[in-house]
Design an enzyme around this catalytic site. Sequence first.
Site, PDB file in Angstrom:
ATOM      1  N   LYS A  27      15.839  -6.029  29.007  1.00 60.97           N
ATOM      2  CA  LYS A  27      15.641  -7.460  28.792  1.00 60.97           C
ATOM      3  C   LYS A  27      14.216  -7.862  29.184  1.00 60.97           C
ATOM      4  O   LYS A  27      13.531  -8.554  28.445  1.00 60.97           O
ATOM      5  CB  LYS A  27      16.676  -8.245  29.619  1.00 60.97           C
ATOM      6  CG  LYS A  27      16.547  -9.739  29.501  1.00 60.97           C
ATOM      7  CD  LYS A  27      17.648 -10.454  30.256  1.00 60.97           C
ATOM      8  CE  LYS A  27      17.345 -11.953  30.295  1.00 60.97           C
ATOM      9  NZ  LYS A  27      18.355 -12.721  30.996  1.00 60.97           N
TER      10      LYS A  27
ATOM     11  N   GLU B  87      12.557   1.858  36.272  1.00 58.17           N
ATOM     12  CA  GLU B  87      13.305   3.054  35.863  1.00 58.17           C
ATOM     13  C   GLU B  87      13.215   3.233  34.344  1.00 58.17           C
ATOM     14  O   GLU B  87      12.928   4.319  33.834  1.00 58.17           O
ATOM     15  CB  GLU B  87      14.785   2.927  36.258  1.00 58.17           C
ATOM     16  CG  GLU B  87      15.047   2.934  37.748  1.00 58.17           C
ATOM     17  CD  GLU B  87      15.147   1.534  38.334  1.00 58.17           C
ATOM     18  OE1 GLU B  87      14.447   0.615  37.824  1.00 58.17           O
ATOM     19  OE2 GLU B  87      15.897   1.361  39.314  1.00 58.17           O
TER      20      GLU B  87
ATOM     21  N   GLY C 171      21.723  -9.998  31.685  1.00 56.03           N
ATOM     22  CA  GLY C 171      21.757  -8.549  31.446  1.00 56.03           C
ATOM     23  C   GLY C 171      23.167  -7.992  31.369  1.00 56.03           C
ATOM     24  O   GLY C 171      23.527  -7.254  30.447  1.00 56.03           O
ATOM     25  N   ARG C 172      24.009  -8.360  32.328  1.00 52.55           N
ATOM     26  CA  ARG C 172      25.363  -7.778  32.371  1.00 52.55           C
ATOM     27  C   ARG C 172      26.302  -8.402  31.344  1.00 52.55           C
ATOM     28  O   ARG C 172      27.466  -8.022  31.256  1.00 52.55           O
ATOM     29  CB  ARG C 172      25.923  -7.898  33.786  1.00 52.55           C
ATOM     30  CG  ARG C 172      25.881  -9.286  34.373  1.00 52.55           C
ATOM     31  CD  ARG C 172      26.152  -9.270  35.879  1.00 52.55           C
ATOM     32  NE  ARG C 172      25.980 -10.578  36.501  1.00 52.55           N
ATOM     33  CZ  ARG C 172      24.822 -11.066  36.940  1.00 52.55           C
ATOM     34  NH1 ARG C 172      23.727 -10.348  36.815  1.00 52.55           N
ATOM     35  NH2 ARG C 172      24.756 -12.255  37.497  1.00 52.55           N
TER      36      ARG C 172
ATOM     37  N   GLU D 202      27.738  -7.993  40.743  1.00 54.77           N
ATOM     38  CA  GLU D 202      26.410  -8.597  40.593  1.00 54.77           C
ATOM     39  C   GLU D 202      26.553 -10.095  40.311  1.00 54.77           C
ATOM     40  O   GLU D 202      25.701 -10.896  40.685  1.00 54.77           O
ATOM     41  CB  GLU D 202      25.606  -7.901  39.483  1.00 54.77           C
ATOM     42  CG  GLU D 202      24.110  -8.201  39.555  1.00 54.77           C
ATOM     43  CD  GLU D 202      23.261  -7.375  38.590  1.00 54.77           C
ATOM     44  OE1 GLU D 202      23.216  -7.722  37.398  1.00 54.77           O
ATOM     45  OE2 GLU D 202      22.633  -6.396  39.025  1.00 54.77           O
TER      46      GLU D 202
ATOM     47  N   HIS E  92      45.657  12.173  41.596  1.00 55.14           N
ATOM     48  CA  HIS E  92      45.473  13.449  42.295  1.00 55.14           C
ATOM     49  C   HIS E  92      44.274  13.395  43.228  1.00 55.14           C
ATOM     50  O   HIS E  92      43.740  14.436  43.613  1.00 55.14           O
ATOM     51  CB  HIS E  92      45.322  14.578  41.265  1.00 55.14           C
ATOM     52  CG  HIS E  92      46.514  14.659  40.369  1.00 55.14           C
ATOM     53  ND1 HIS E  92      47.639  15.389  40.690  1.00 55.14           N
ATOM     54  CD2 HIS E  92      46.801  14.036  39.198  1.00 55.14           C
ATOM     55  CE1 HIS E  92      48.551  15.238  39.741  1.00 55.14           C
ATOM     56  NE2 HIS E  92      48.062  14.413  38.816  1.00 55.14           N
TER      57      HIS E  92
ATOM     58  N   LYS F 271      13.799  -3.644  45.088  1.00 58.61           N
ATOM     59  CA  LYS F 271      12.772  -3.328  44.072  1.00 58.61           C
ATOM     60  C   LYS F 271      11.382  -3.489  44.684  1.00 58.61           C
ATOM     61  O   LYS F 271      10.496  -2.659  44.485  1.00 58.61           O
ATOM     62  CB  LYS F 271      12.892  -4.276  42.872  1.00 58.61           C
ATOM     63  CG  LYS F 271      14.096  -4.038  41.986  1.00 58.61           C
ATOM     64  CD  LYS F 271      14.032  -4.965  40.763  1.00 58.61           C
ATOM     65  CE  LYS F 271      15.330  -4.998  39.999  1.00 58.61           C
ATOM     66  NZ  LYS F 271      15.360  -5.979  38.926  1.00 58.61           N
TER      67      LYS F 271
HETATM   68  O1  F6P Z   1      18.662  -4.602  38.863  1.00 55.01           O
HETATM   69  C1  F6P Z   1      19.303  -5.679  38.319  1.00 55.01           C
HETATM   70  C2  F6P Z   1      18.973  -5.953  36.882  1.00 55.01           C
HETATM   71  O2  F6P Z   1      18.108  -7.016  36.814  1.00 55.01           O
HETATM   72  C3  F6P Z   1      20.256  -6.236  36.130  1.00 55.01           C
HETATM   73  O3  F6P Z   1      20.710  -7.507  36.302  1.00 55.01           O
HETATM   74  C4  F6P Z   1      19.863  -5.879  34.749  1.00 55.01           C
HETATM   75  O4  F6P Z   1      20.980  -5.720  33.944  1.00 55.01           O
HETATM   76  C5  F6P Z   1      19.097  -4.605  34.997  1.00 55.01           C
HETATM   77  O5  F6P Z   1      18.402  -4.866  36.198  1.00 55.01           O
HETATM   78  C6  F6P Z   1      18.180  -4.158  33.915  1.00 55.01           C
HETATM   79  O6  F6P Z   1      17.200  -5.093  33.622  1.00 55.01           O
HETATM   80  P1  F6P Z   1      16.364  -5.024  32.275  1.00 55.01           P
HETATM   81  O7  F6P Z   1      17.300  -5.119  31.140  1.00 55.01           O
HETATM   82  O8  F6P Z   1      15.409  -6.160  32.347  1.00 55.01           O
HETATM   83  O9  F6P Z   1      15.642  -3.695  32.252  1.00 55.01           O
END
Ligand code: F6P
Length: 533
Positions: free
Chosen positions: A198, A204, A256-257, A342, A373, A501
């Site tokens: 987003k 990452e 995002g979620r 979240e 199990h 972060k």
């Molecule tokens: O670490 C939290 C977060 O901001 C989430 O809410 C989001 O879904 C994810 O990181 C990824 O963010 P982006 O889509 O901006 O890479």
Amino acid sequence: MNFSAHLTALRALAQDAPQIQALFQQNDRFAQFSADFDGILLDYSKTQLEAGARAQLLAWMADTGLAAARDAMFAGDRINQTESRAVLHVALRAGADAVITVDGKDVMPEVRATRARMAALARDVRSGAFGGAGGAFTDVVNIGIGGSDLGPVMAVAALAPYHDGPRVHFVSNVDGAHLADTLRGLDAGRTLVVVASKTFTTIETMTNAISARDWMAGQVSDPASQFVALSSATTKAADFGIPPARVFGFEDWVGGRYSVWGPIGLSLMLAIGPEAFDDFLAGAASMDAHFREAPLADNLPVLLAMTGLWHHQGMGHATRAVIPYDQRLARLPAYLQQLEMESNGKGVTMDGAPVSAAVAPIVWGEPGTNGQHAFFQLIHQGAQVVPVEFLIAAQGHEPHLTQHHRLLVANCLAQSQALMQGRSLDAARAMIAGRFAGAELERQARHRVFPGNRPSVTIAYDRLTPRRLGQIVAMYEHRTFVEGVVMGINSFDQWGVELGKELATALGPVMDGAQGLDGQDASTAGLVTFLRR
Ligand code: F6P
């Protein structure tokens, strides 16, 4: 009644809650404490909720202004107050004639245009009209994390029987192992990379995207031509070198979620095709309509939220296990961890006051029967009570393996029964009386006692189709929203992820040795020293 009066009343009811089995002395217990909508049944009869507590919870929801809050969300009001944003993931799945406005502007033409562009790209990839240096794409690598990963990962696995497109892989972790293990064996010339972020700044994702581009550049002359971007930050995606024709944007009112329904769902669309993806959206839209229109007492997301509030706020159970007896929903618990924790794992209410009680339970789980199990021992006999949410389909997708499905269903139902019934000391003694006697019989019997009276909710559905999956996921989204409204928090921001972060960014140069250990606490300094050595 205000918040604390409701909470106090609920806890008083919870203290005197009847035993679950006693509630079944009423002949209509199941009929009264279950509800269904369009092929989905919610059975919450195997809980200690009785009519009084249910009425109290529904009154609490009404007093809290749930209907107005729900309508404000669908109306595009800026209900995410700390970020001053509307919350309109529902627009991404709204039907052809929907009109949804933000600040007076209808957002639907843009939503539809983007969906049409996604469908065109998906058709071209699936037909081979758009391919890579080596020919038609055989593989898609989706690079994203959190909401830009968990939704598509969960849905792609869930809908495996509907896959008729390229193979789809997911890379999320910045651990190079994830990227390396995924790319190993892939043909770069026939691989499409989808960068899903987003913000297009998540470290990452950007690190993985750059390394994937380097991997491709070693084998393909124009790697950017095999990249697609899904982002709200369309300019940043362009700066990465992805041409605008393959950038699919969305607005900041998609959290995002909550984003699997739009461009972030592209990998799912590539796997199952635009038509099946439309069914997934239509399922979610039907749950939206149900959430908006059904009376609270018949409303699946509301009732599910009610069980959540009862178990967490009323009974004080700290965790909730989600156990899909549906192997293809293996990633649903992870998806729900982000969705619920979240969204509702907050420490202050909307106006900044500290919350008076932990707002959200810890959500966890694994598919059944595997969990039986492993951790079910604790759920049956451990000292802490874990309310369980079971999910089970009437039918699988393997007509040649119906015996498997029969066993799967029997196991699911047996677990909820066992949790409720338990086994008394007398029954345990009787069971082993032939083998042991005296003090040894007593000792052995105690190990075989199950306390019972352990609550579970079962969500049953006909079959895990794209439509049904869309409904189930939307039901969970709205459940999360309802719990957040009742607890008076903002379910749509996530400030709690920021500090880690920031500190990770600051520790990068320390790990490189470019900066010394001054100012670091002794534990962190010791760990840095060990890891660098
Ligand atoms: O670490 C939290 C977060 O901001 C989430 O809410 C989001 O879904 C994810 O990181 C990824 O963010 P982006 O889509 O901006 O890479």
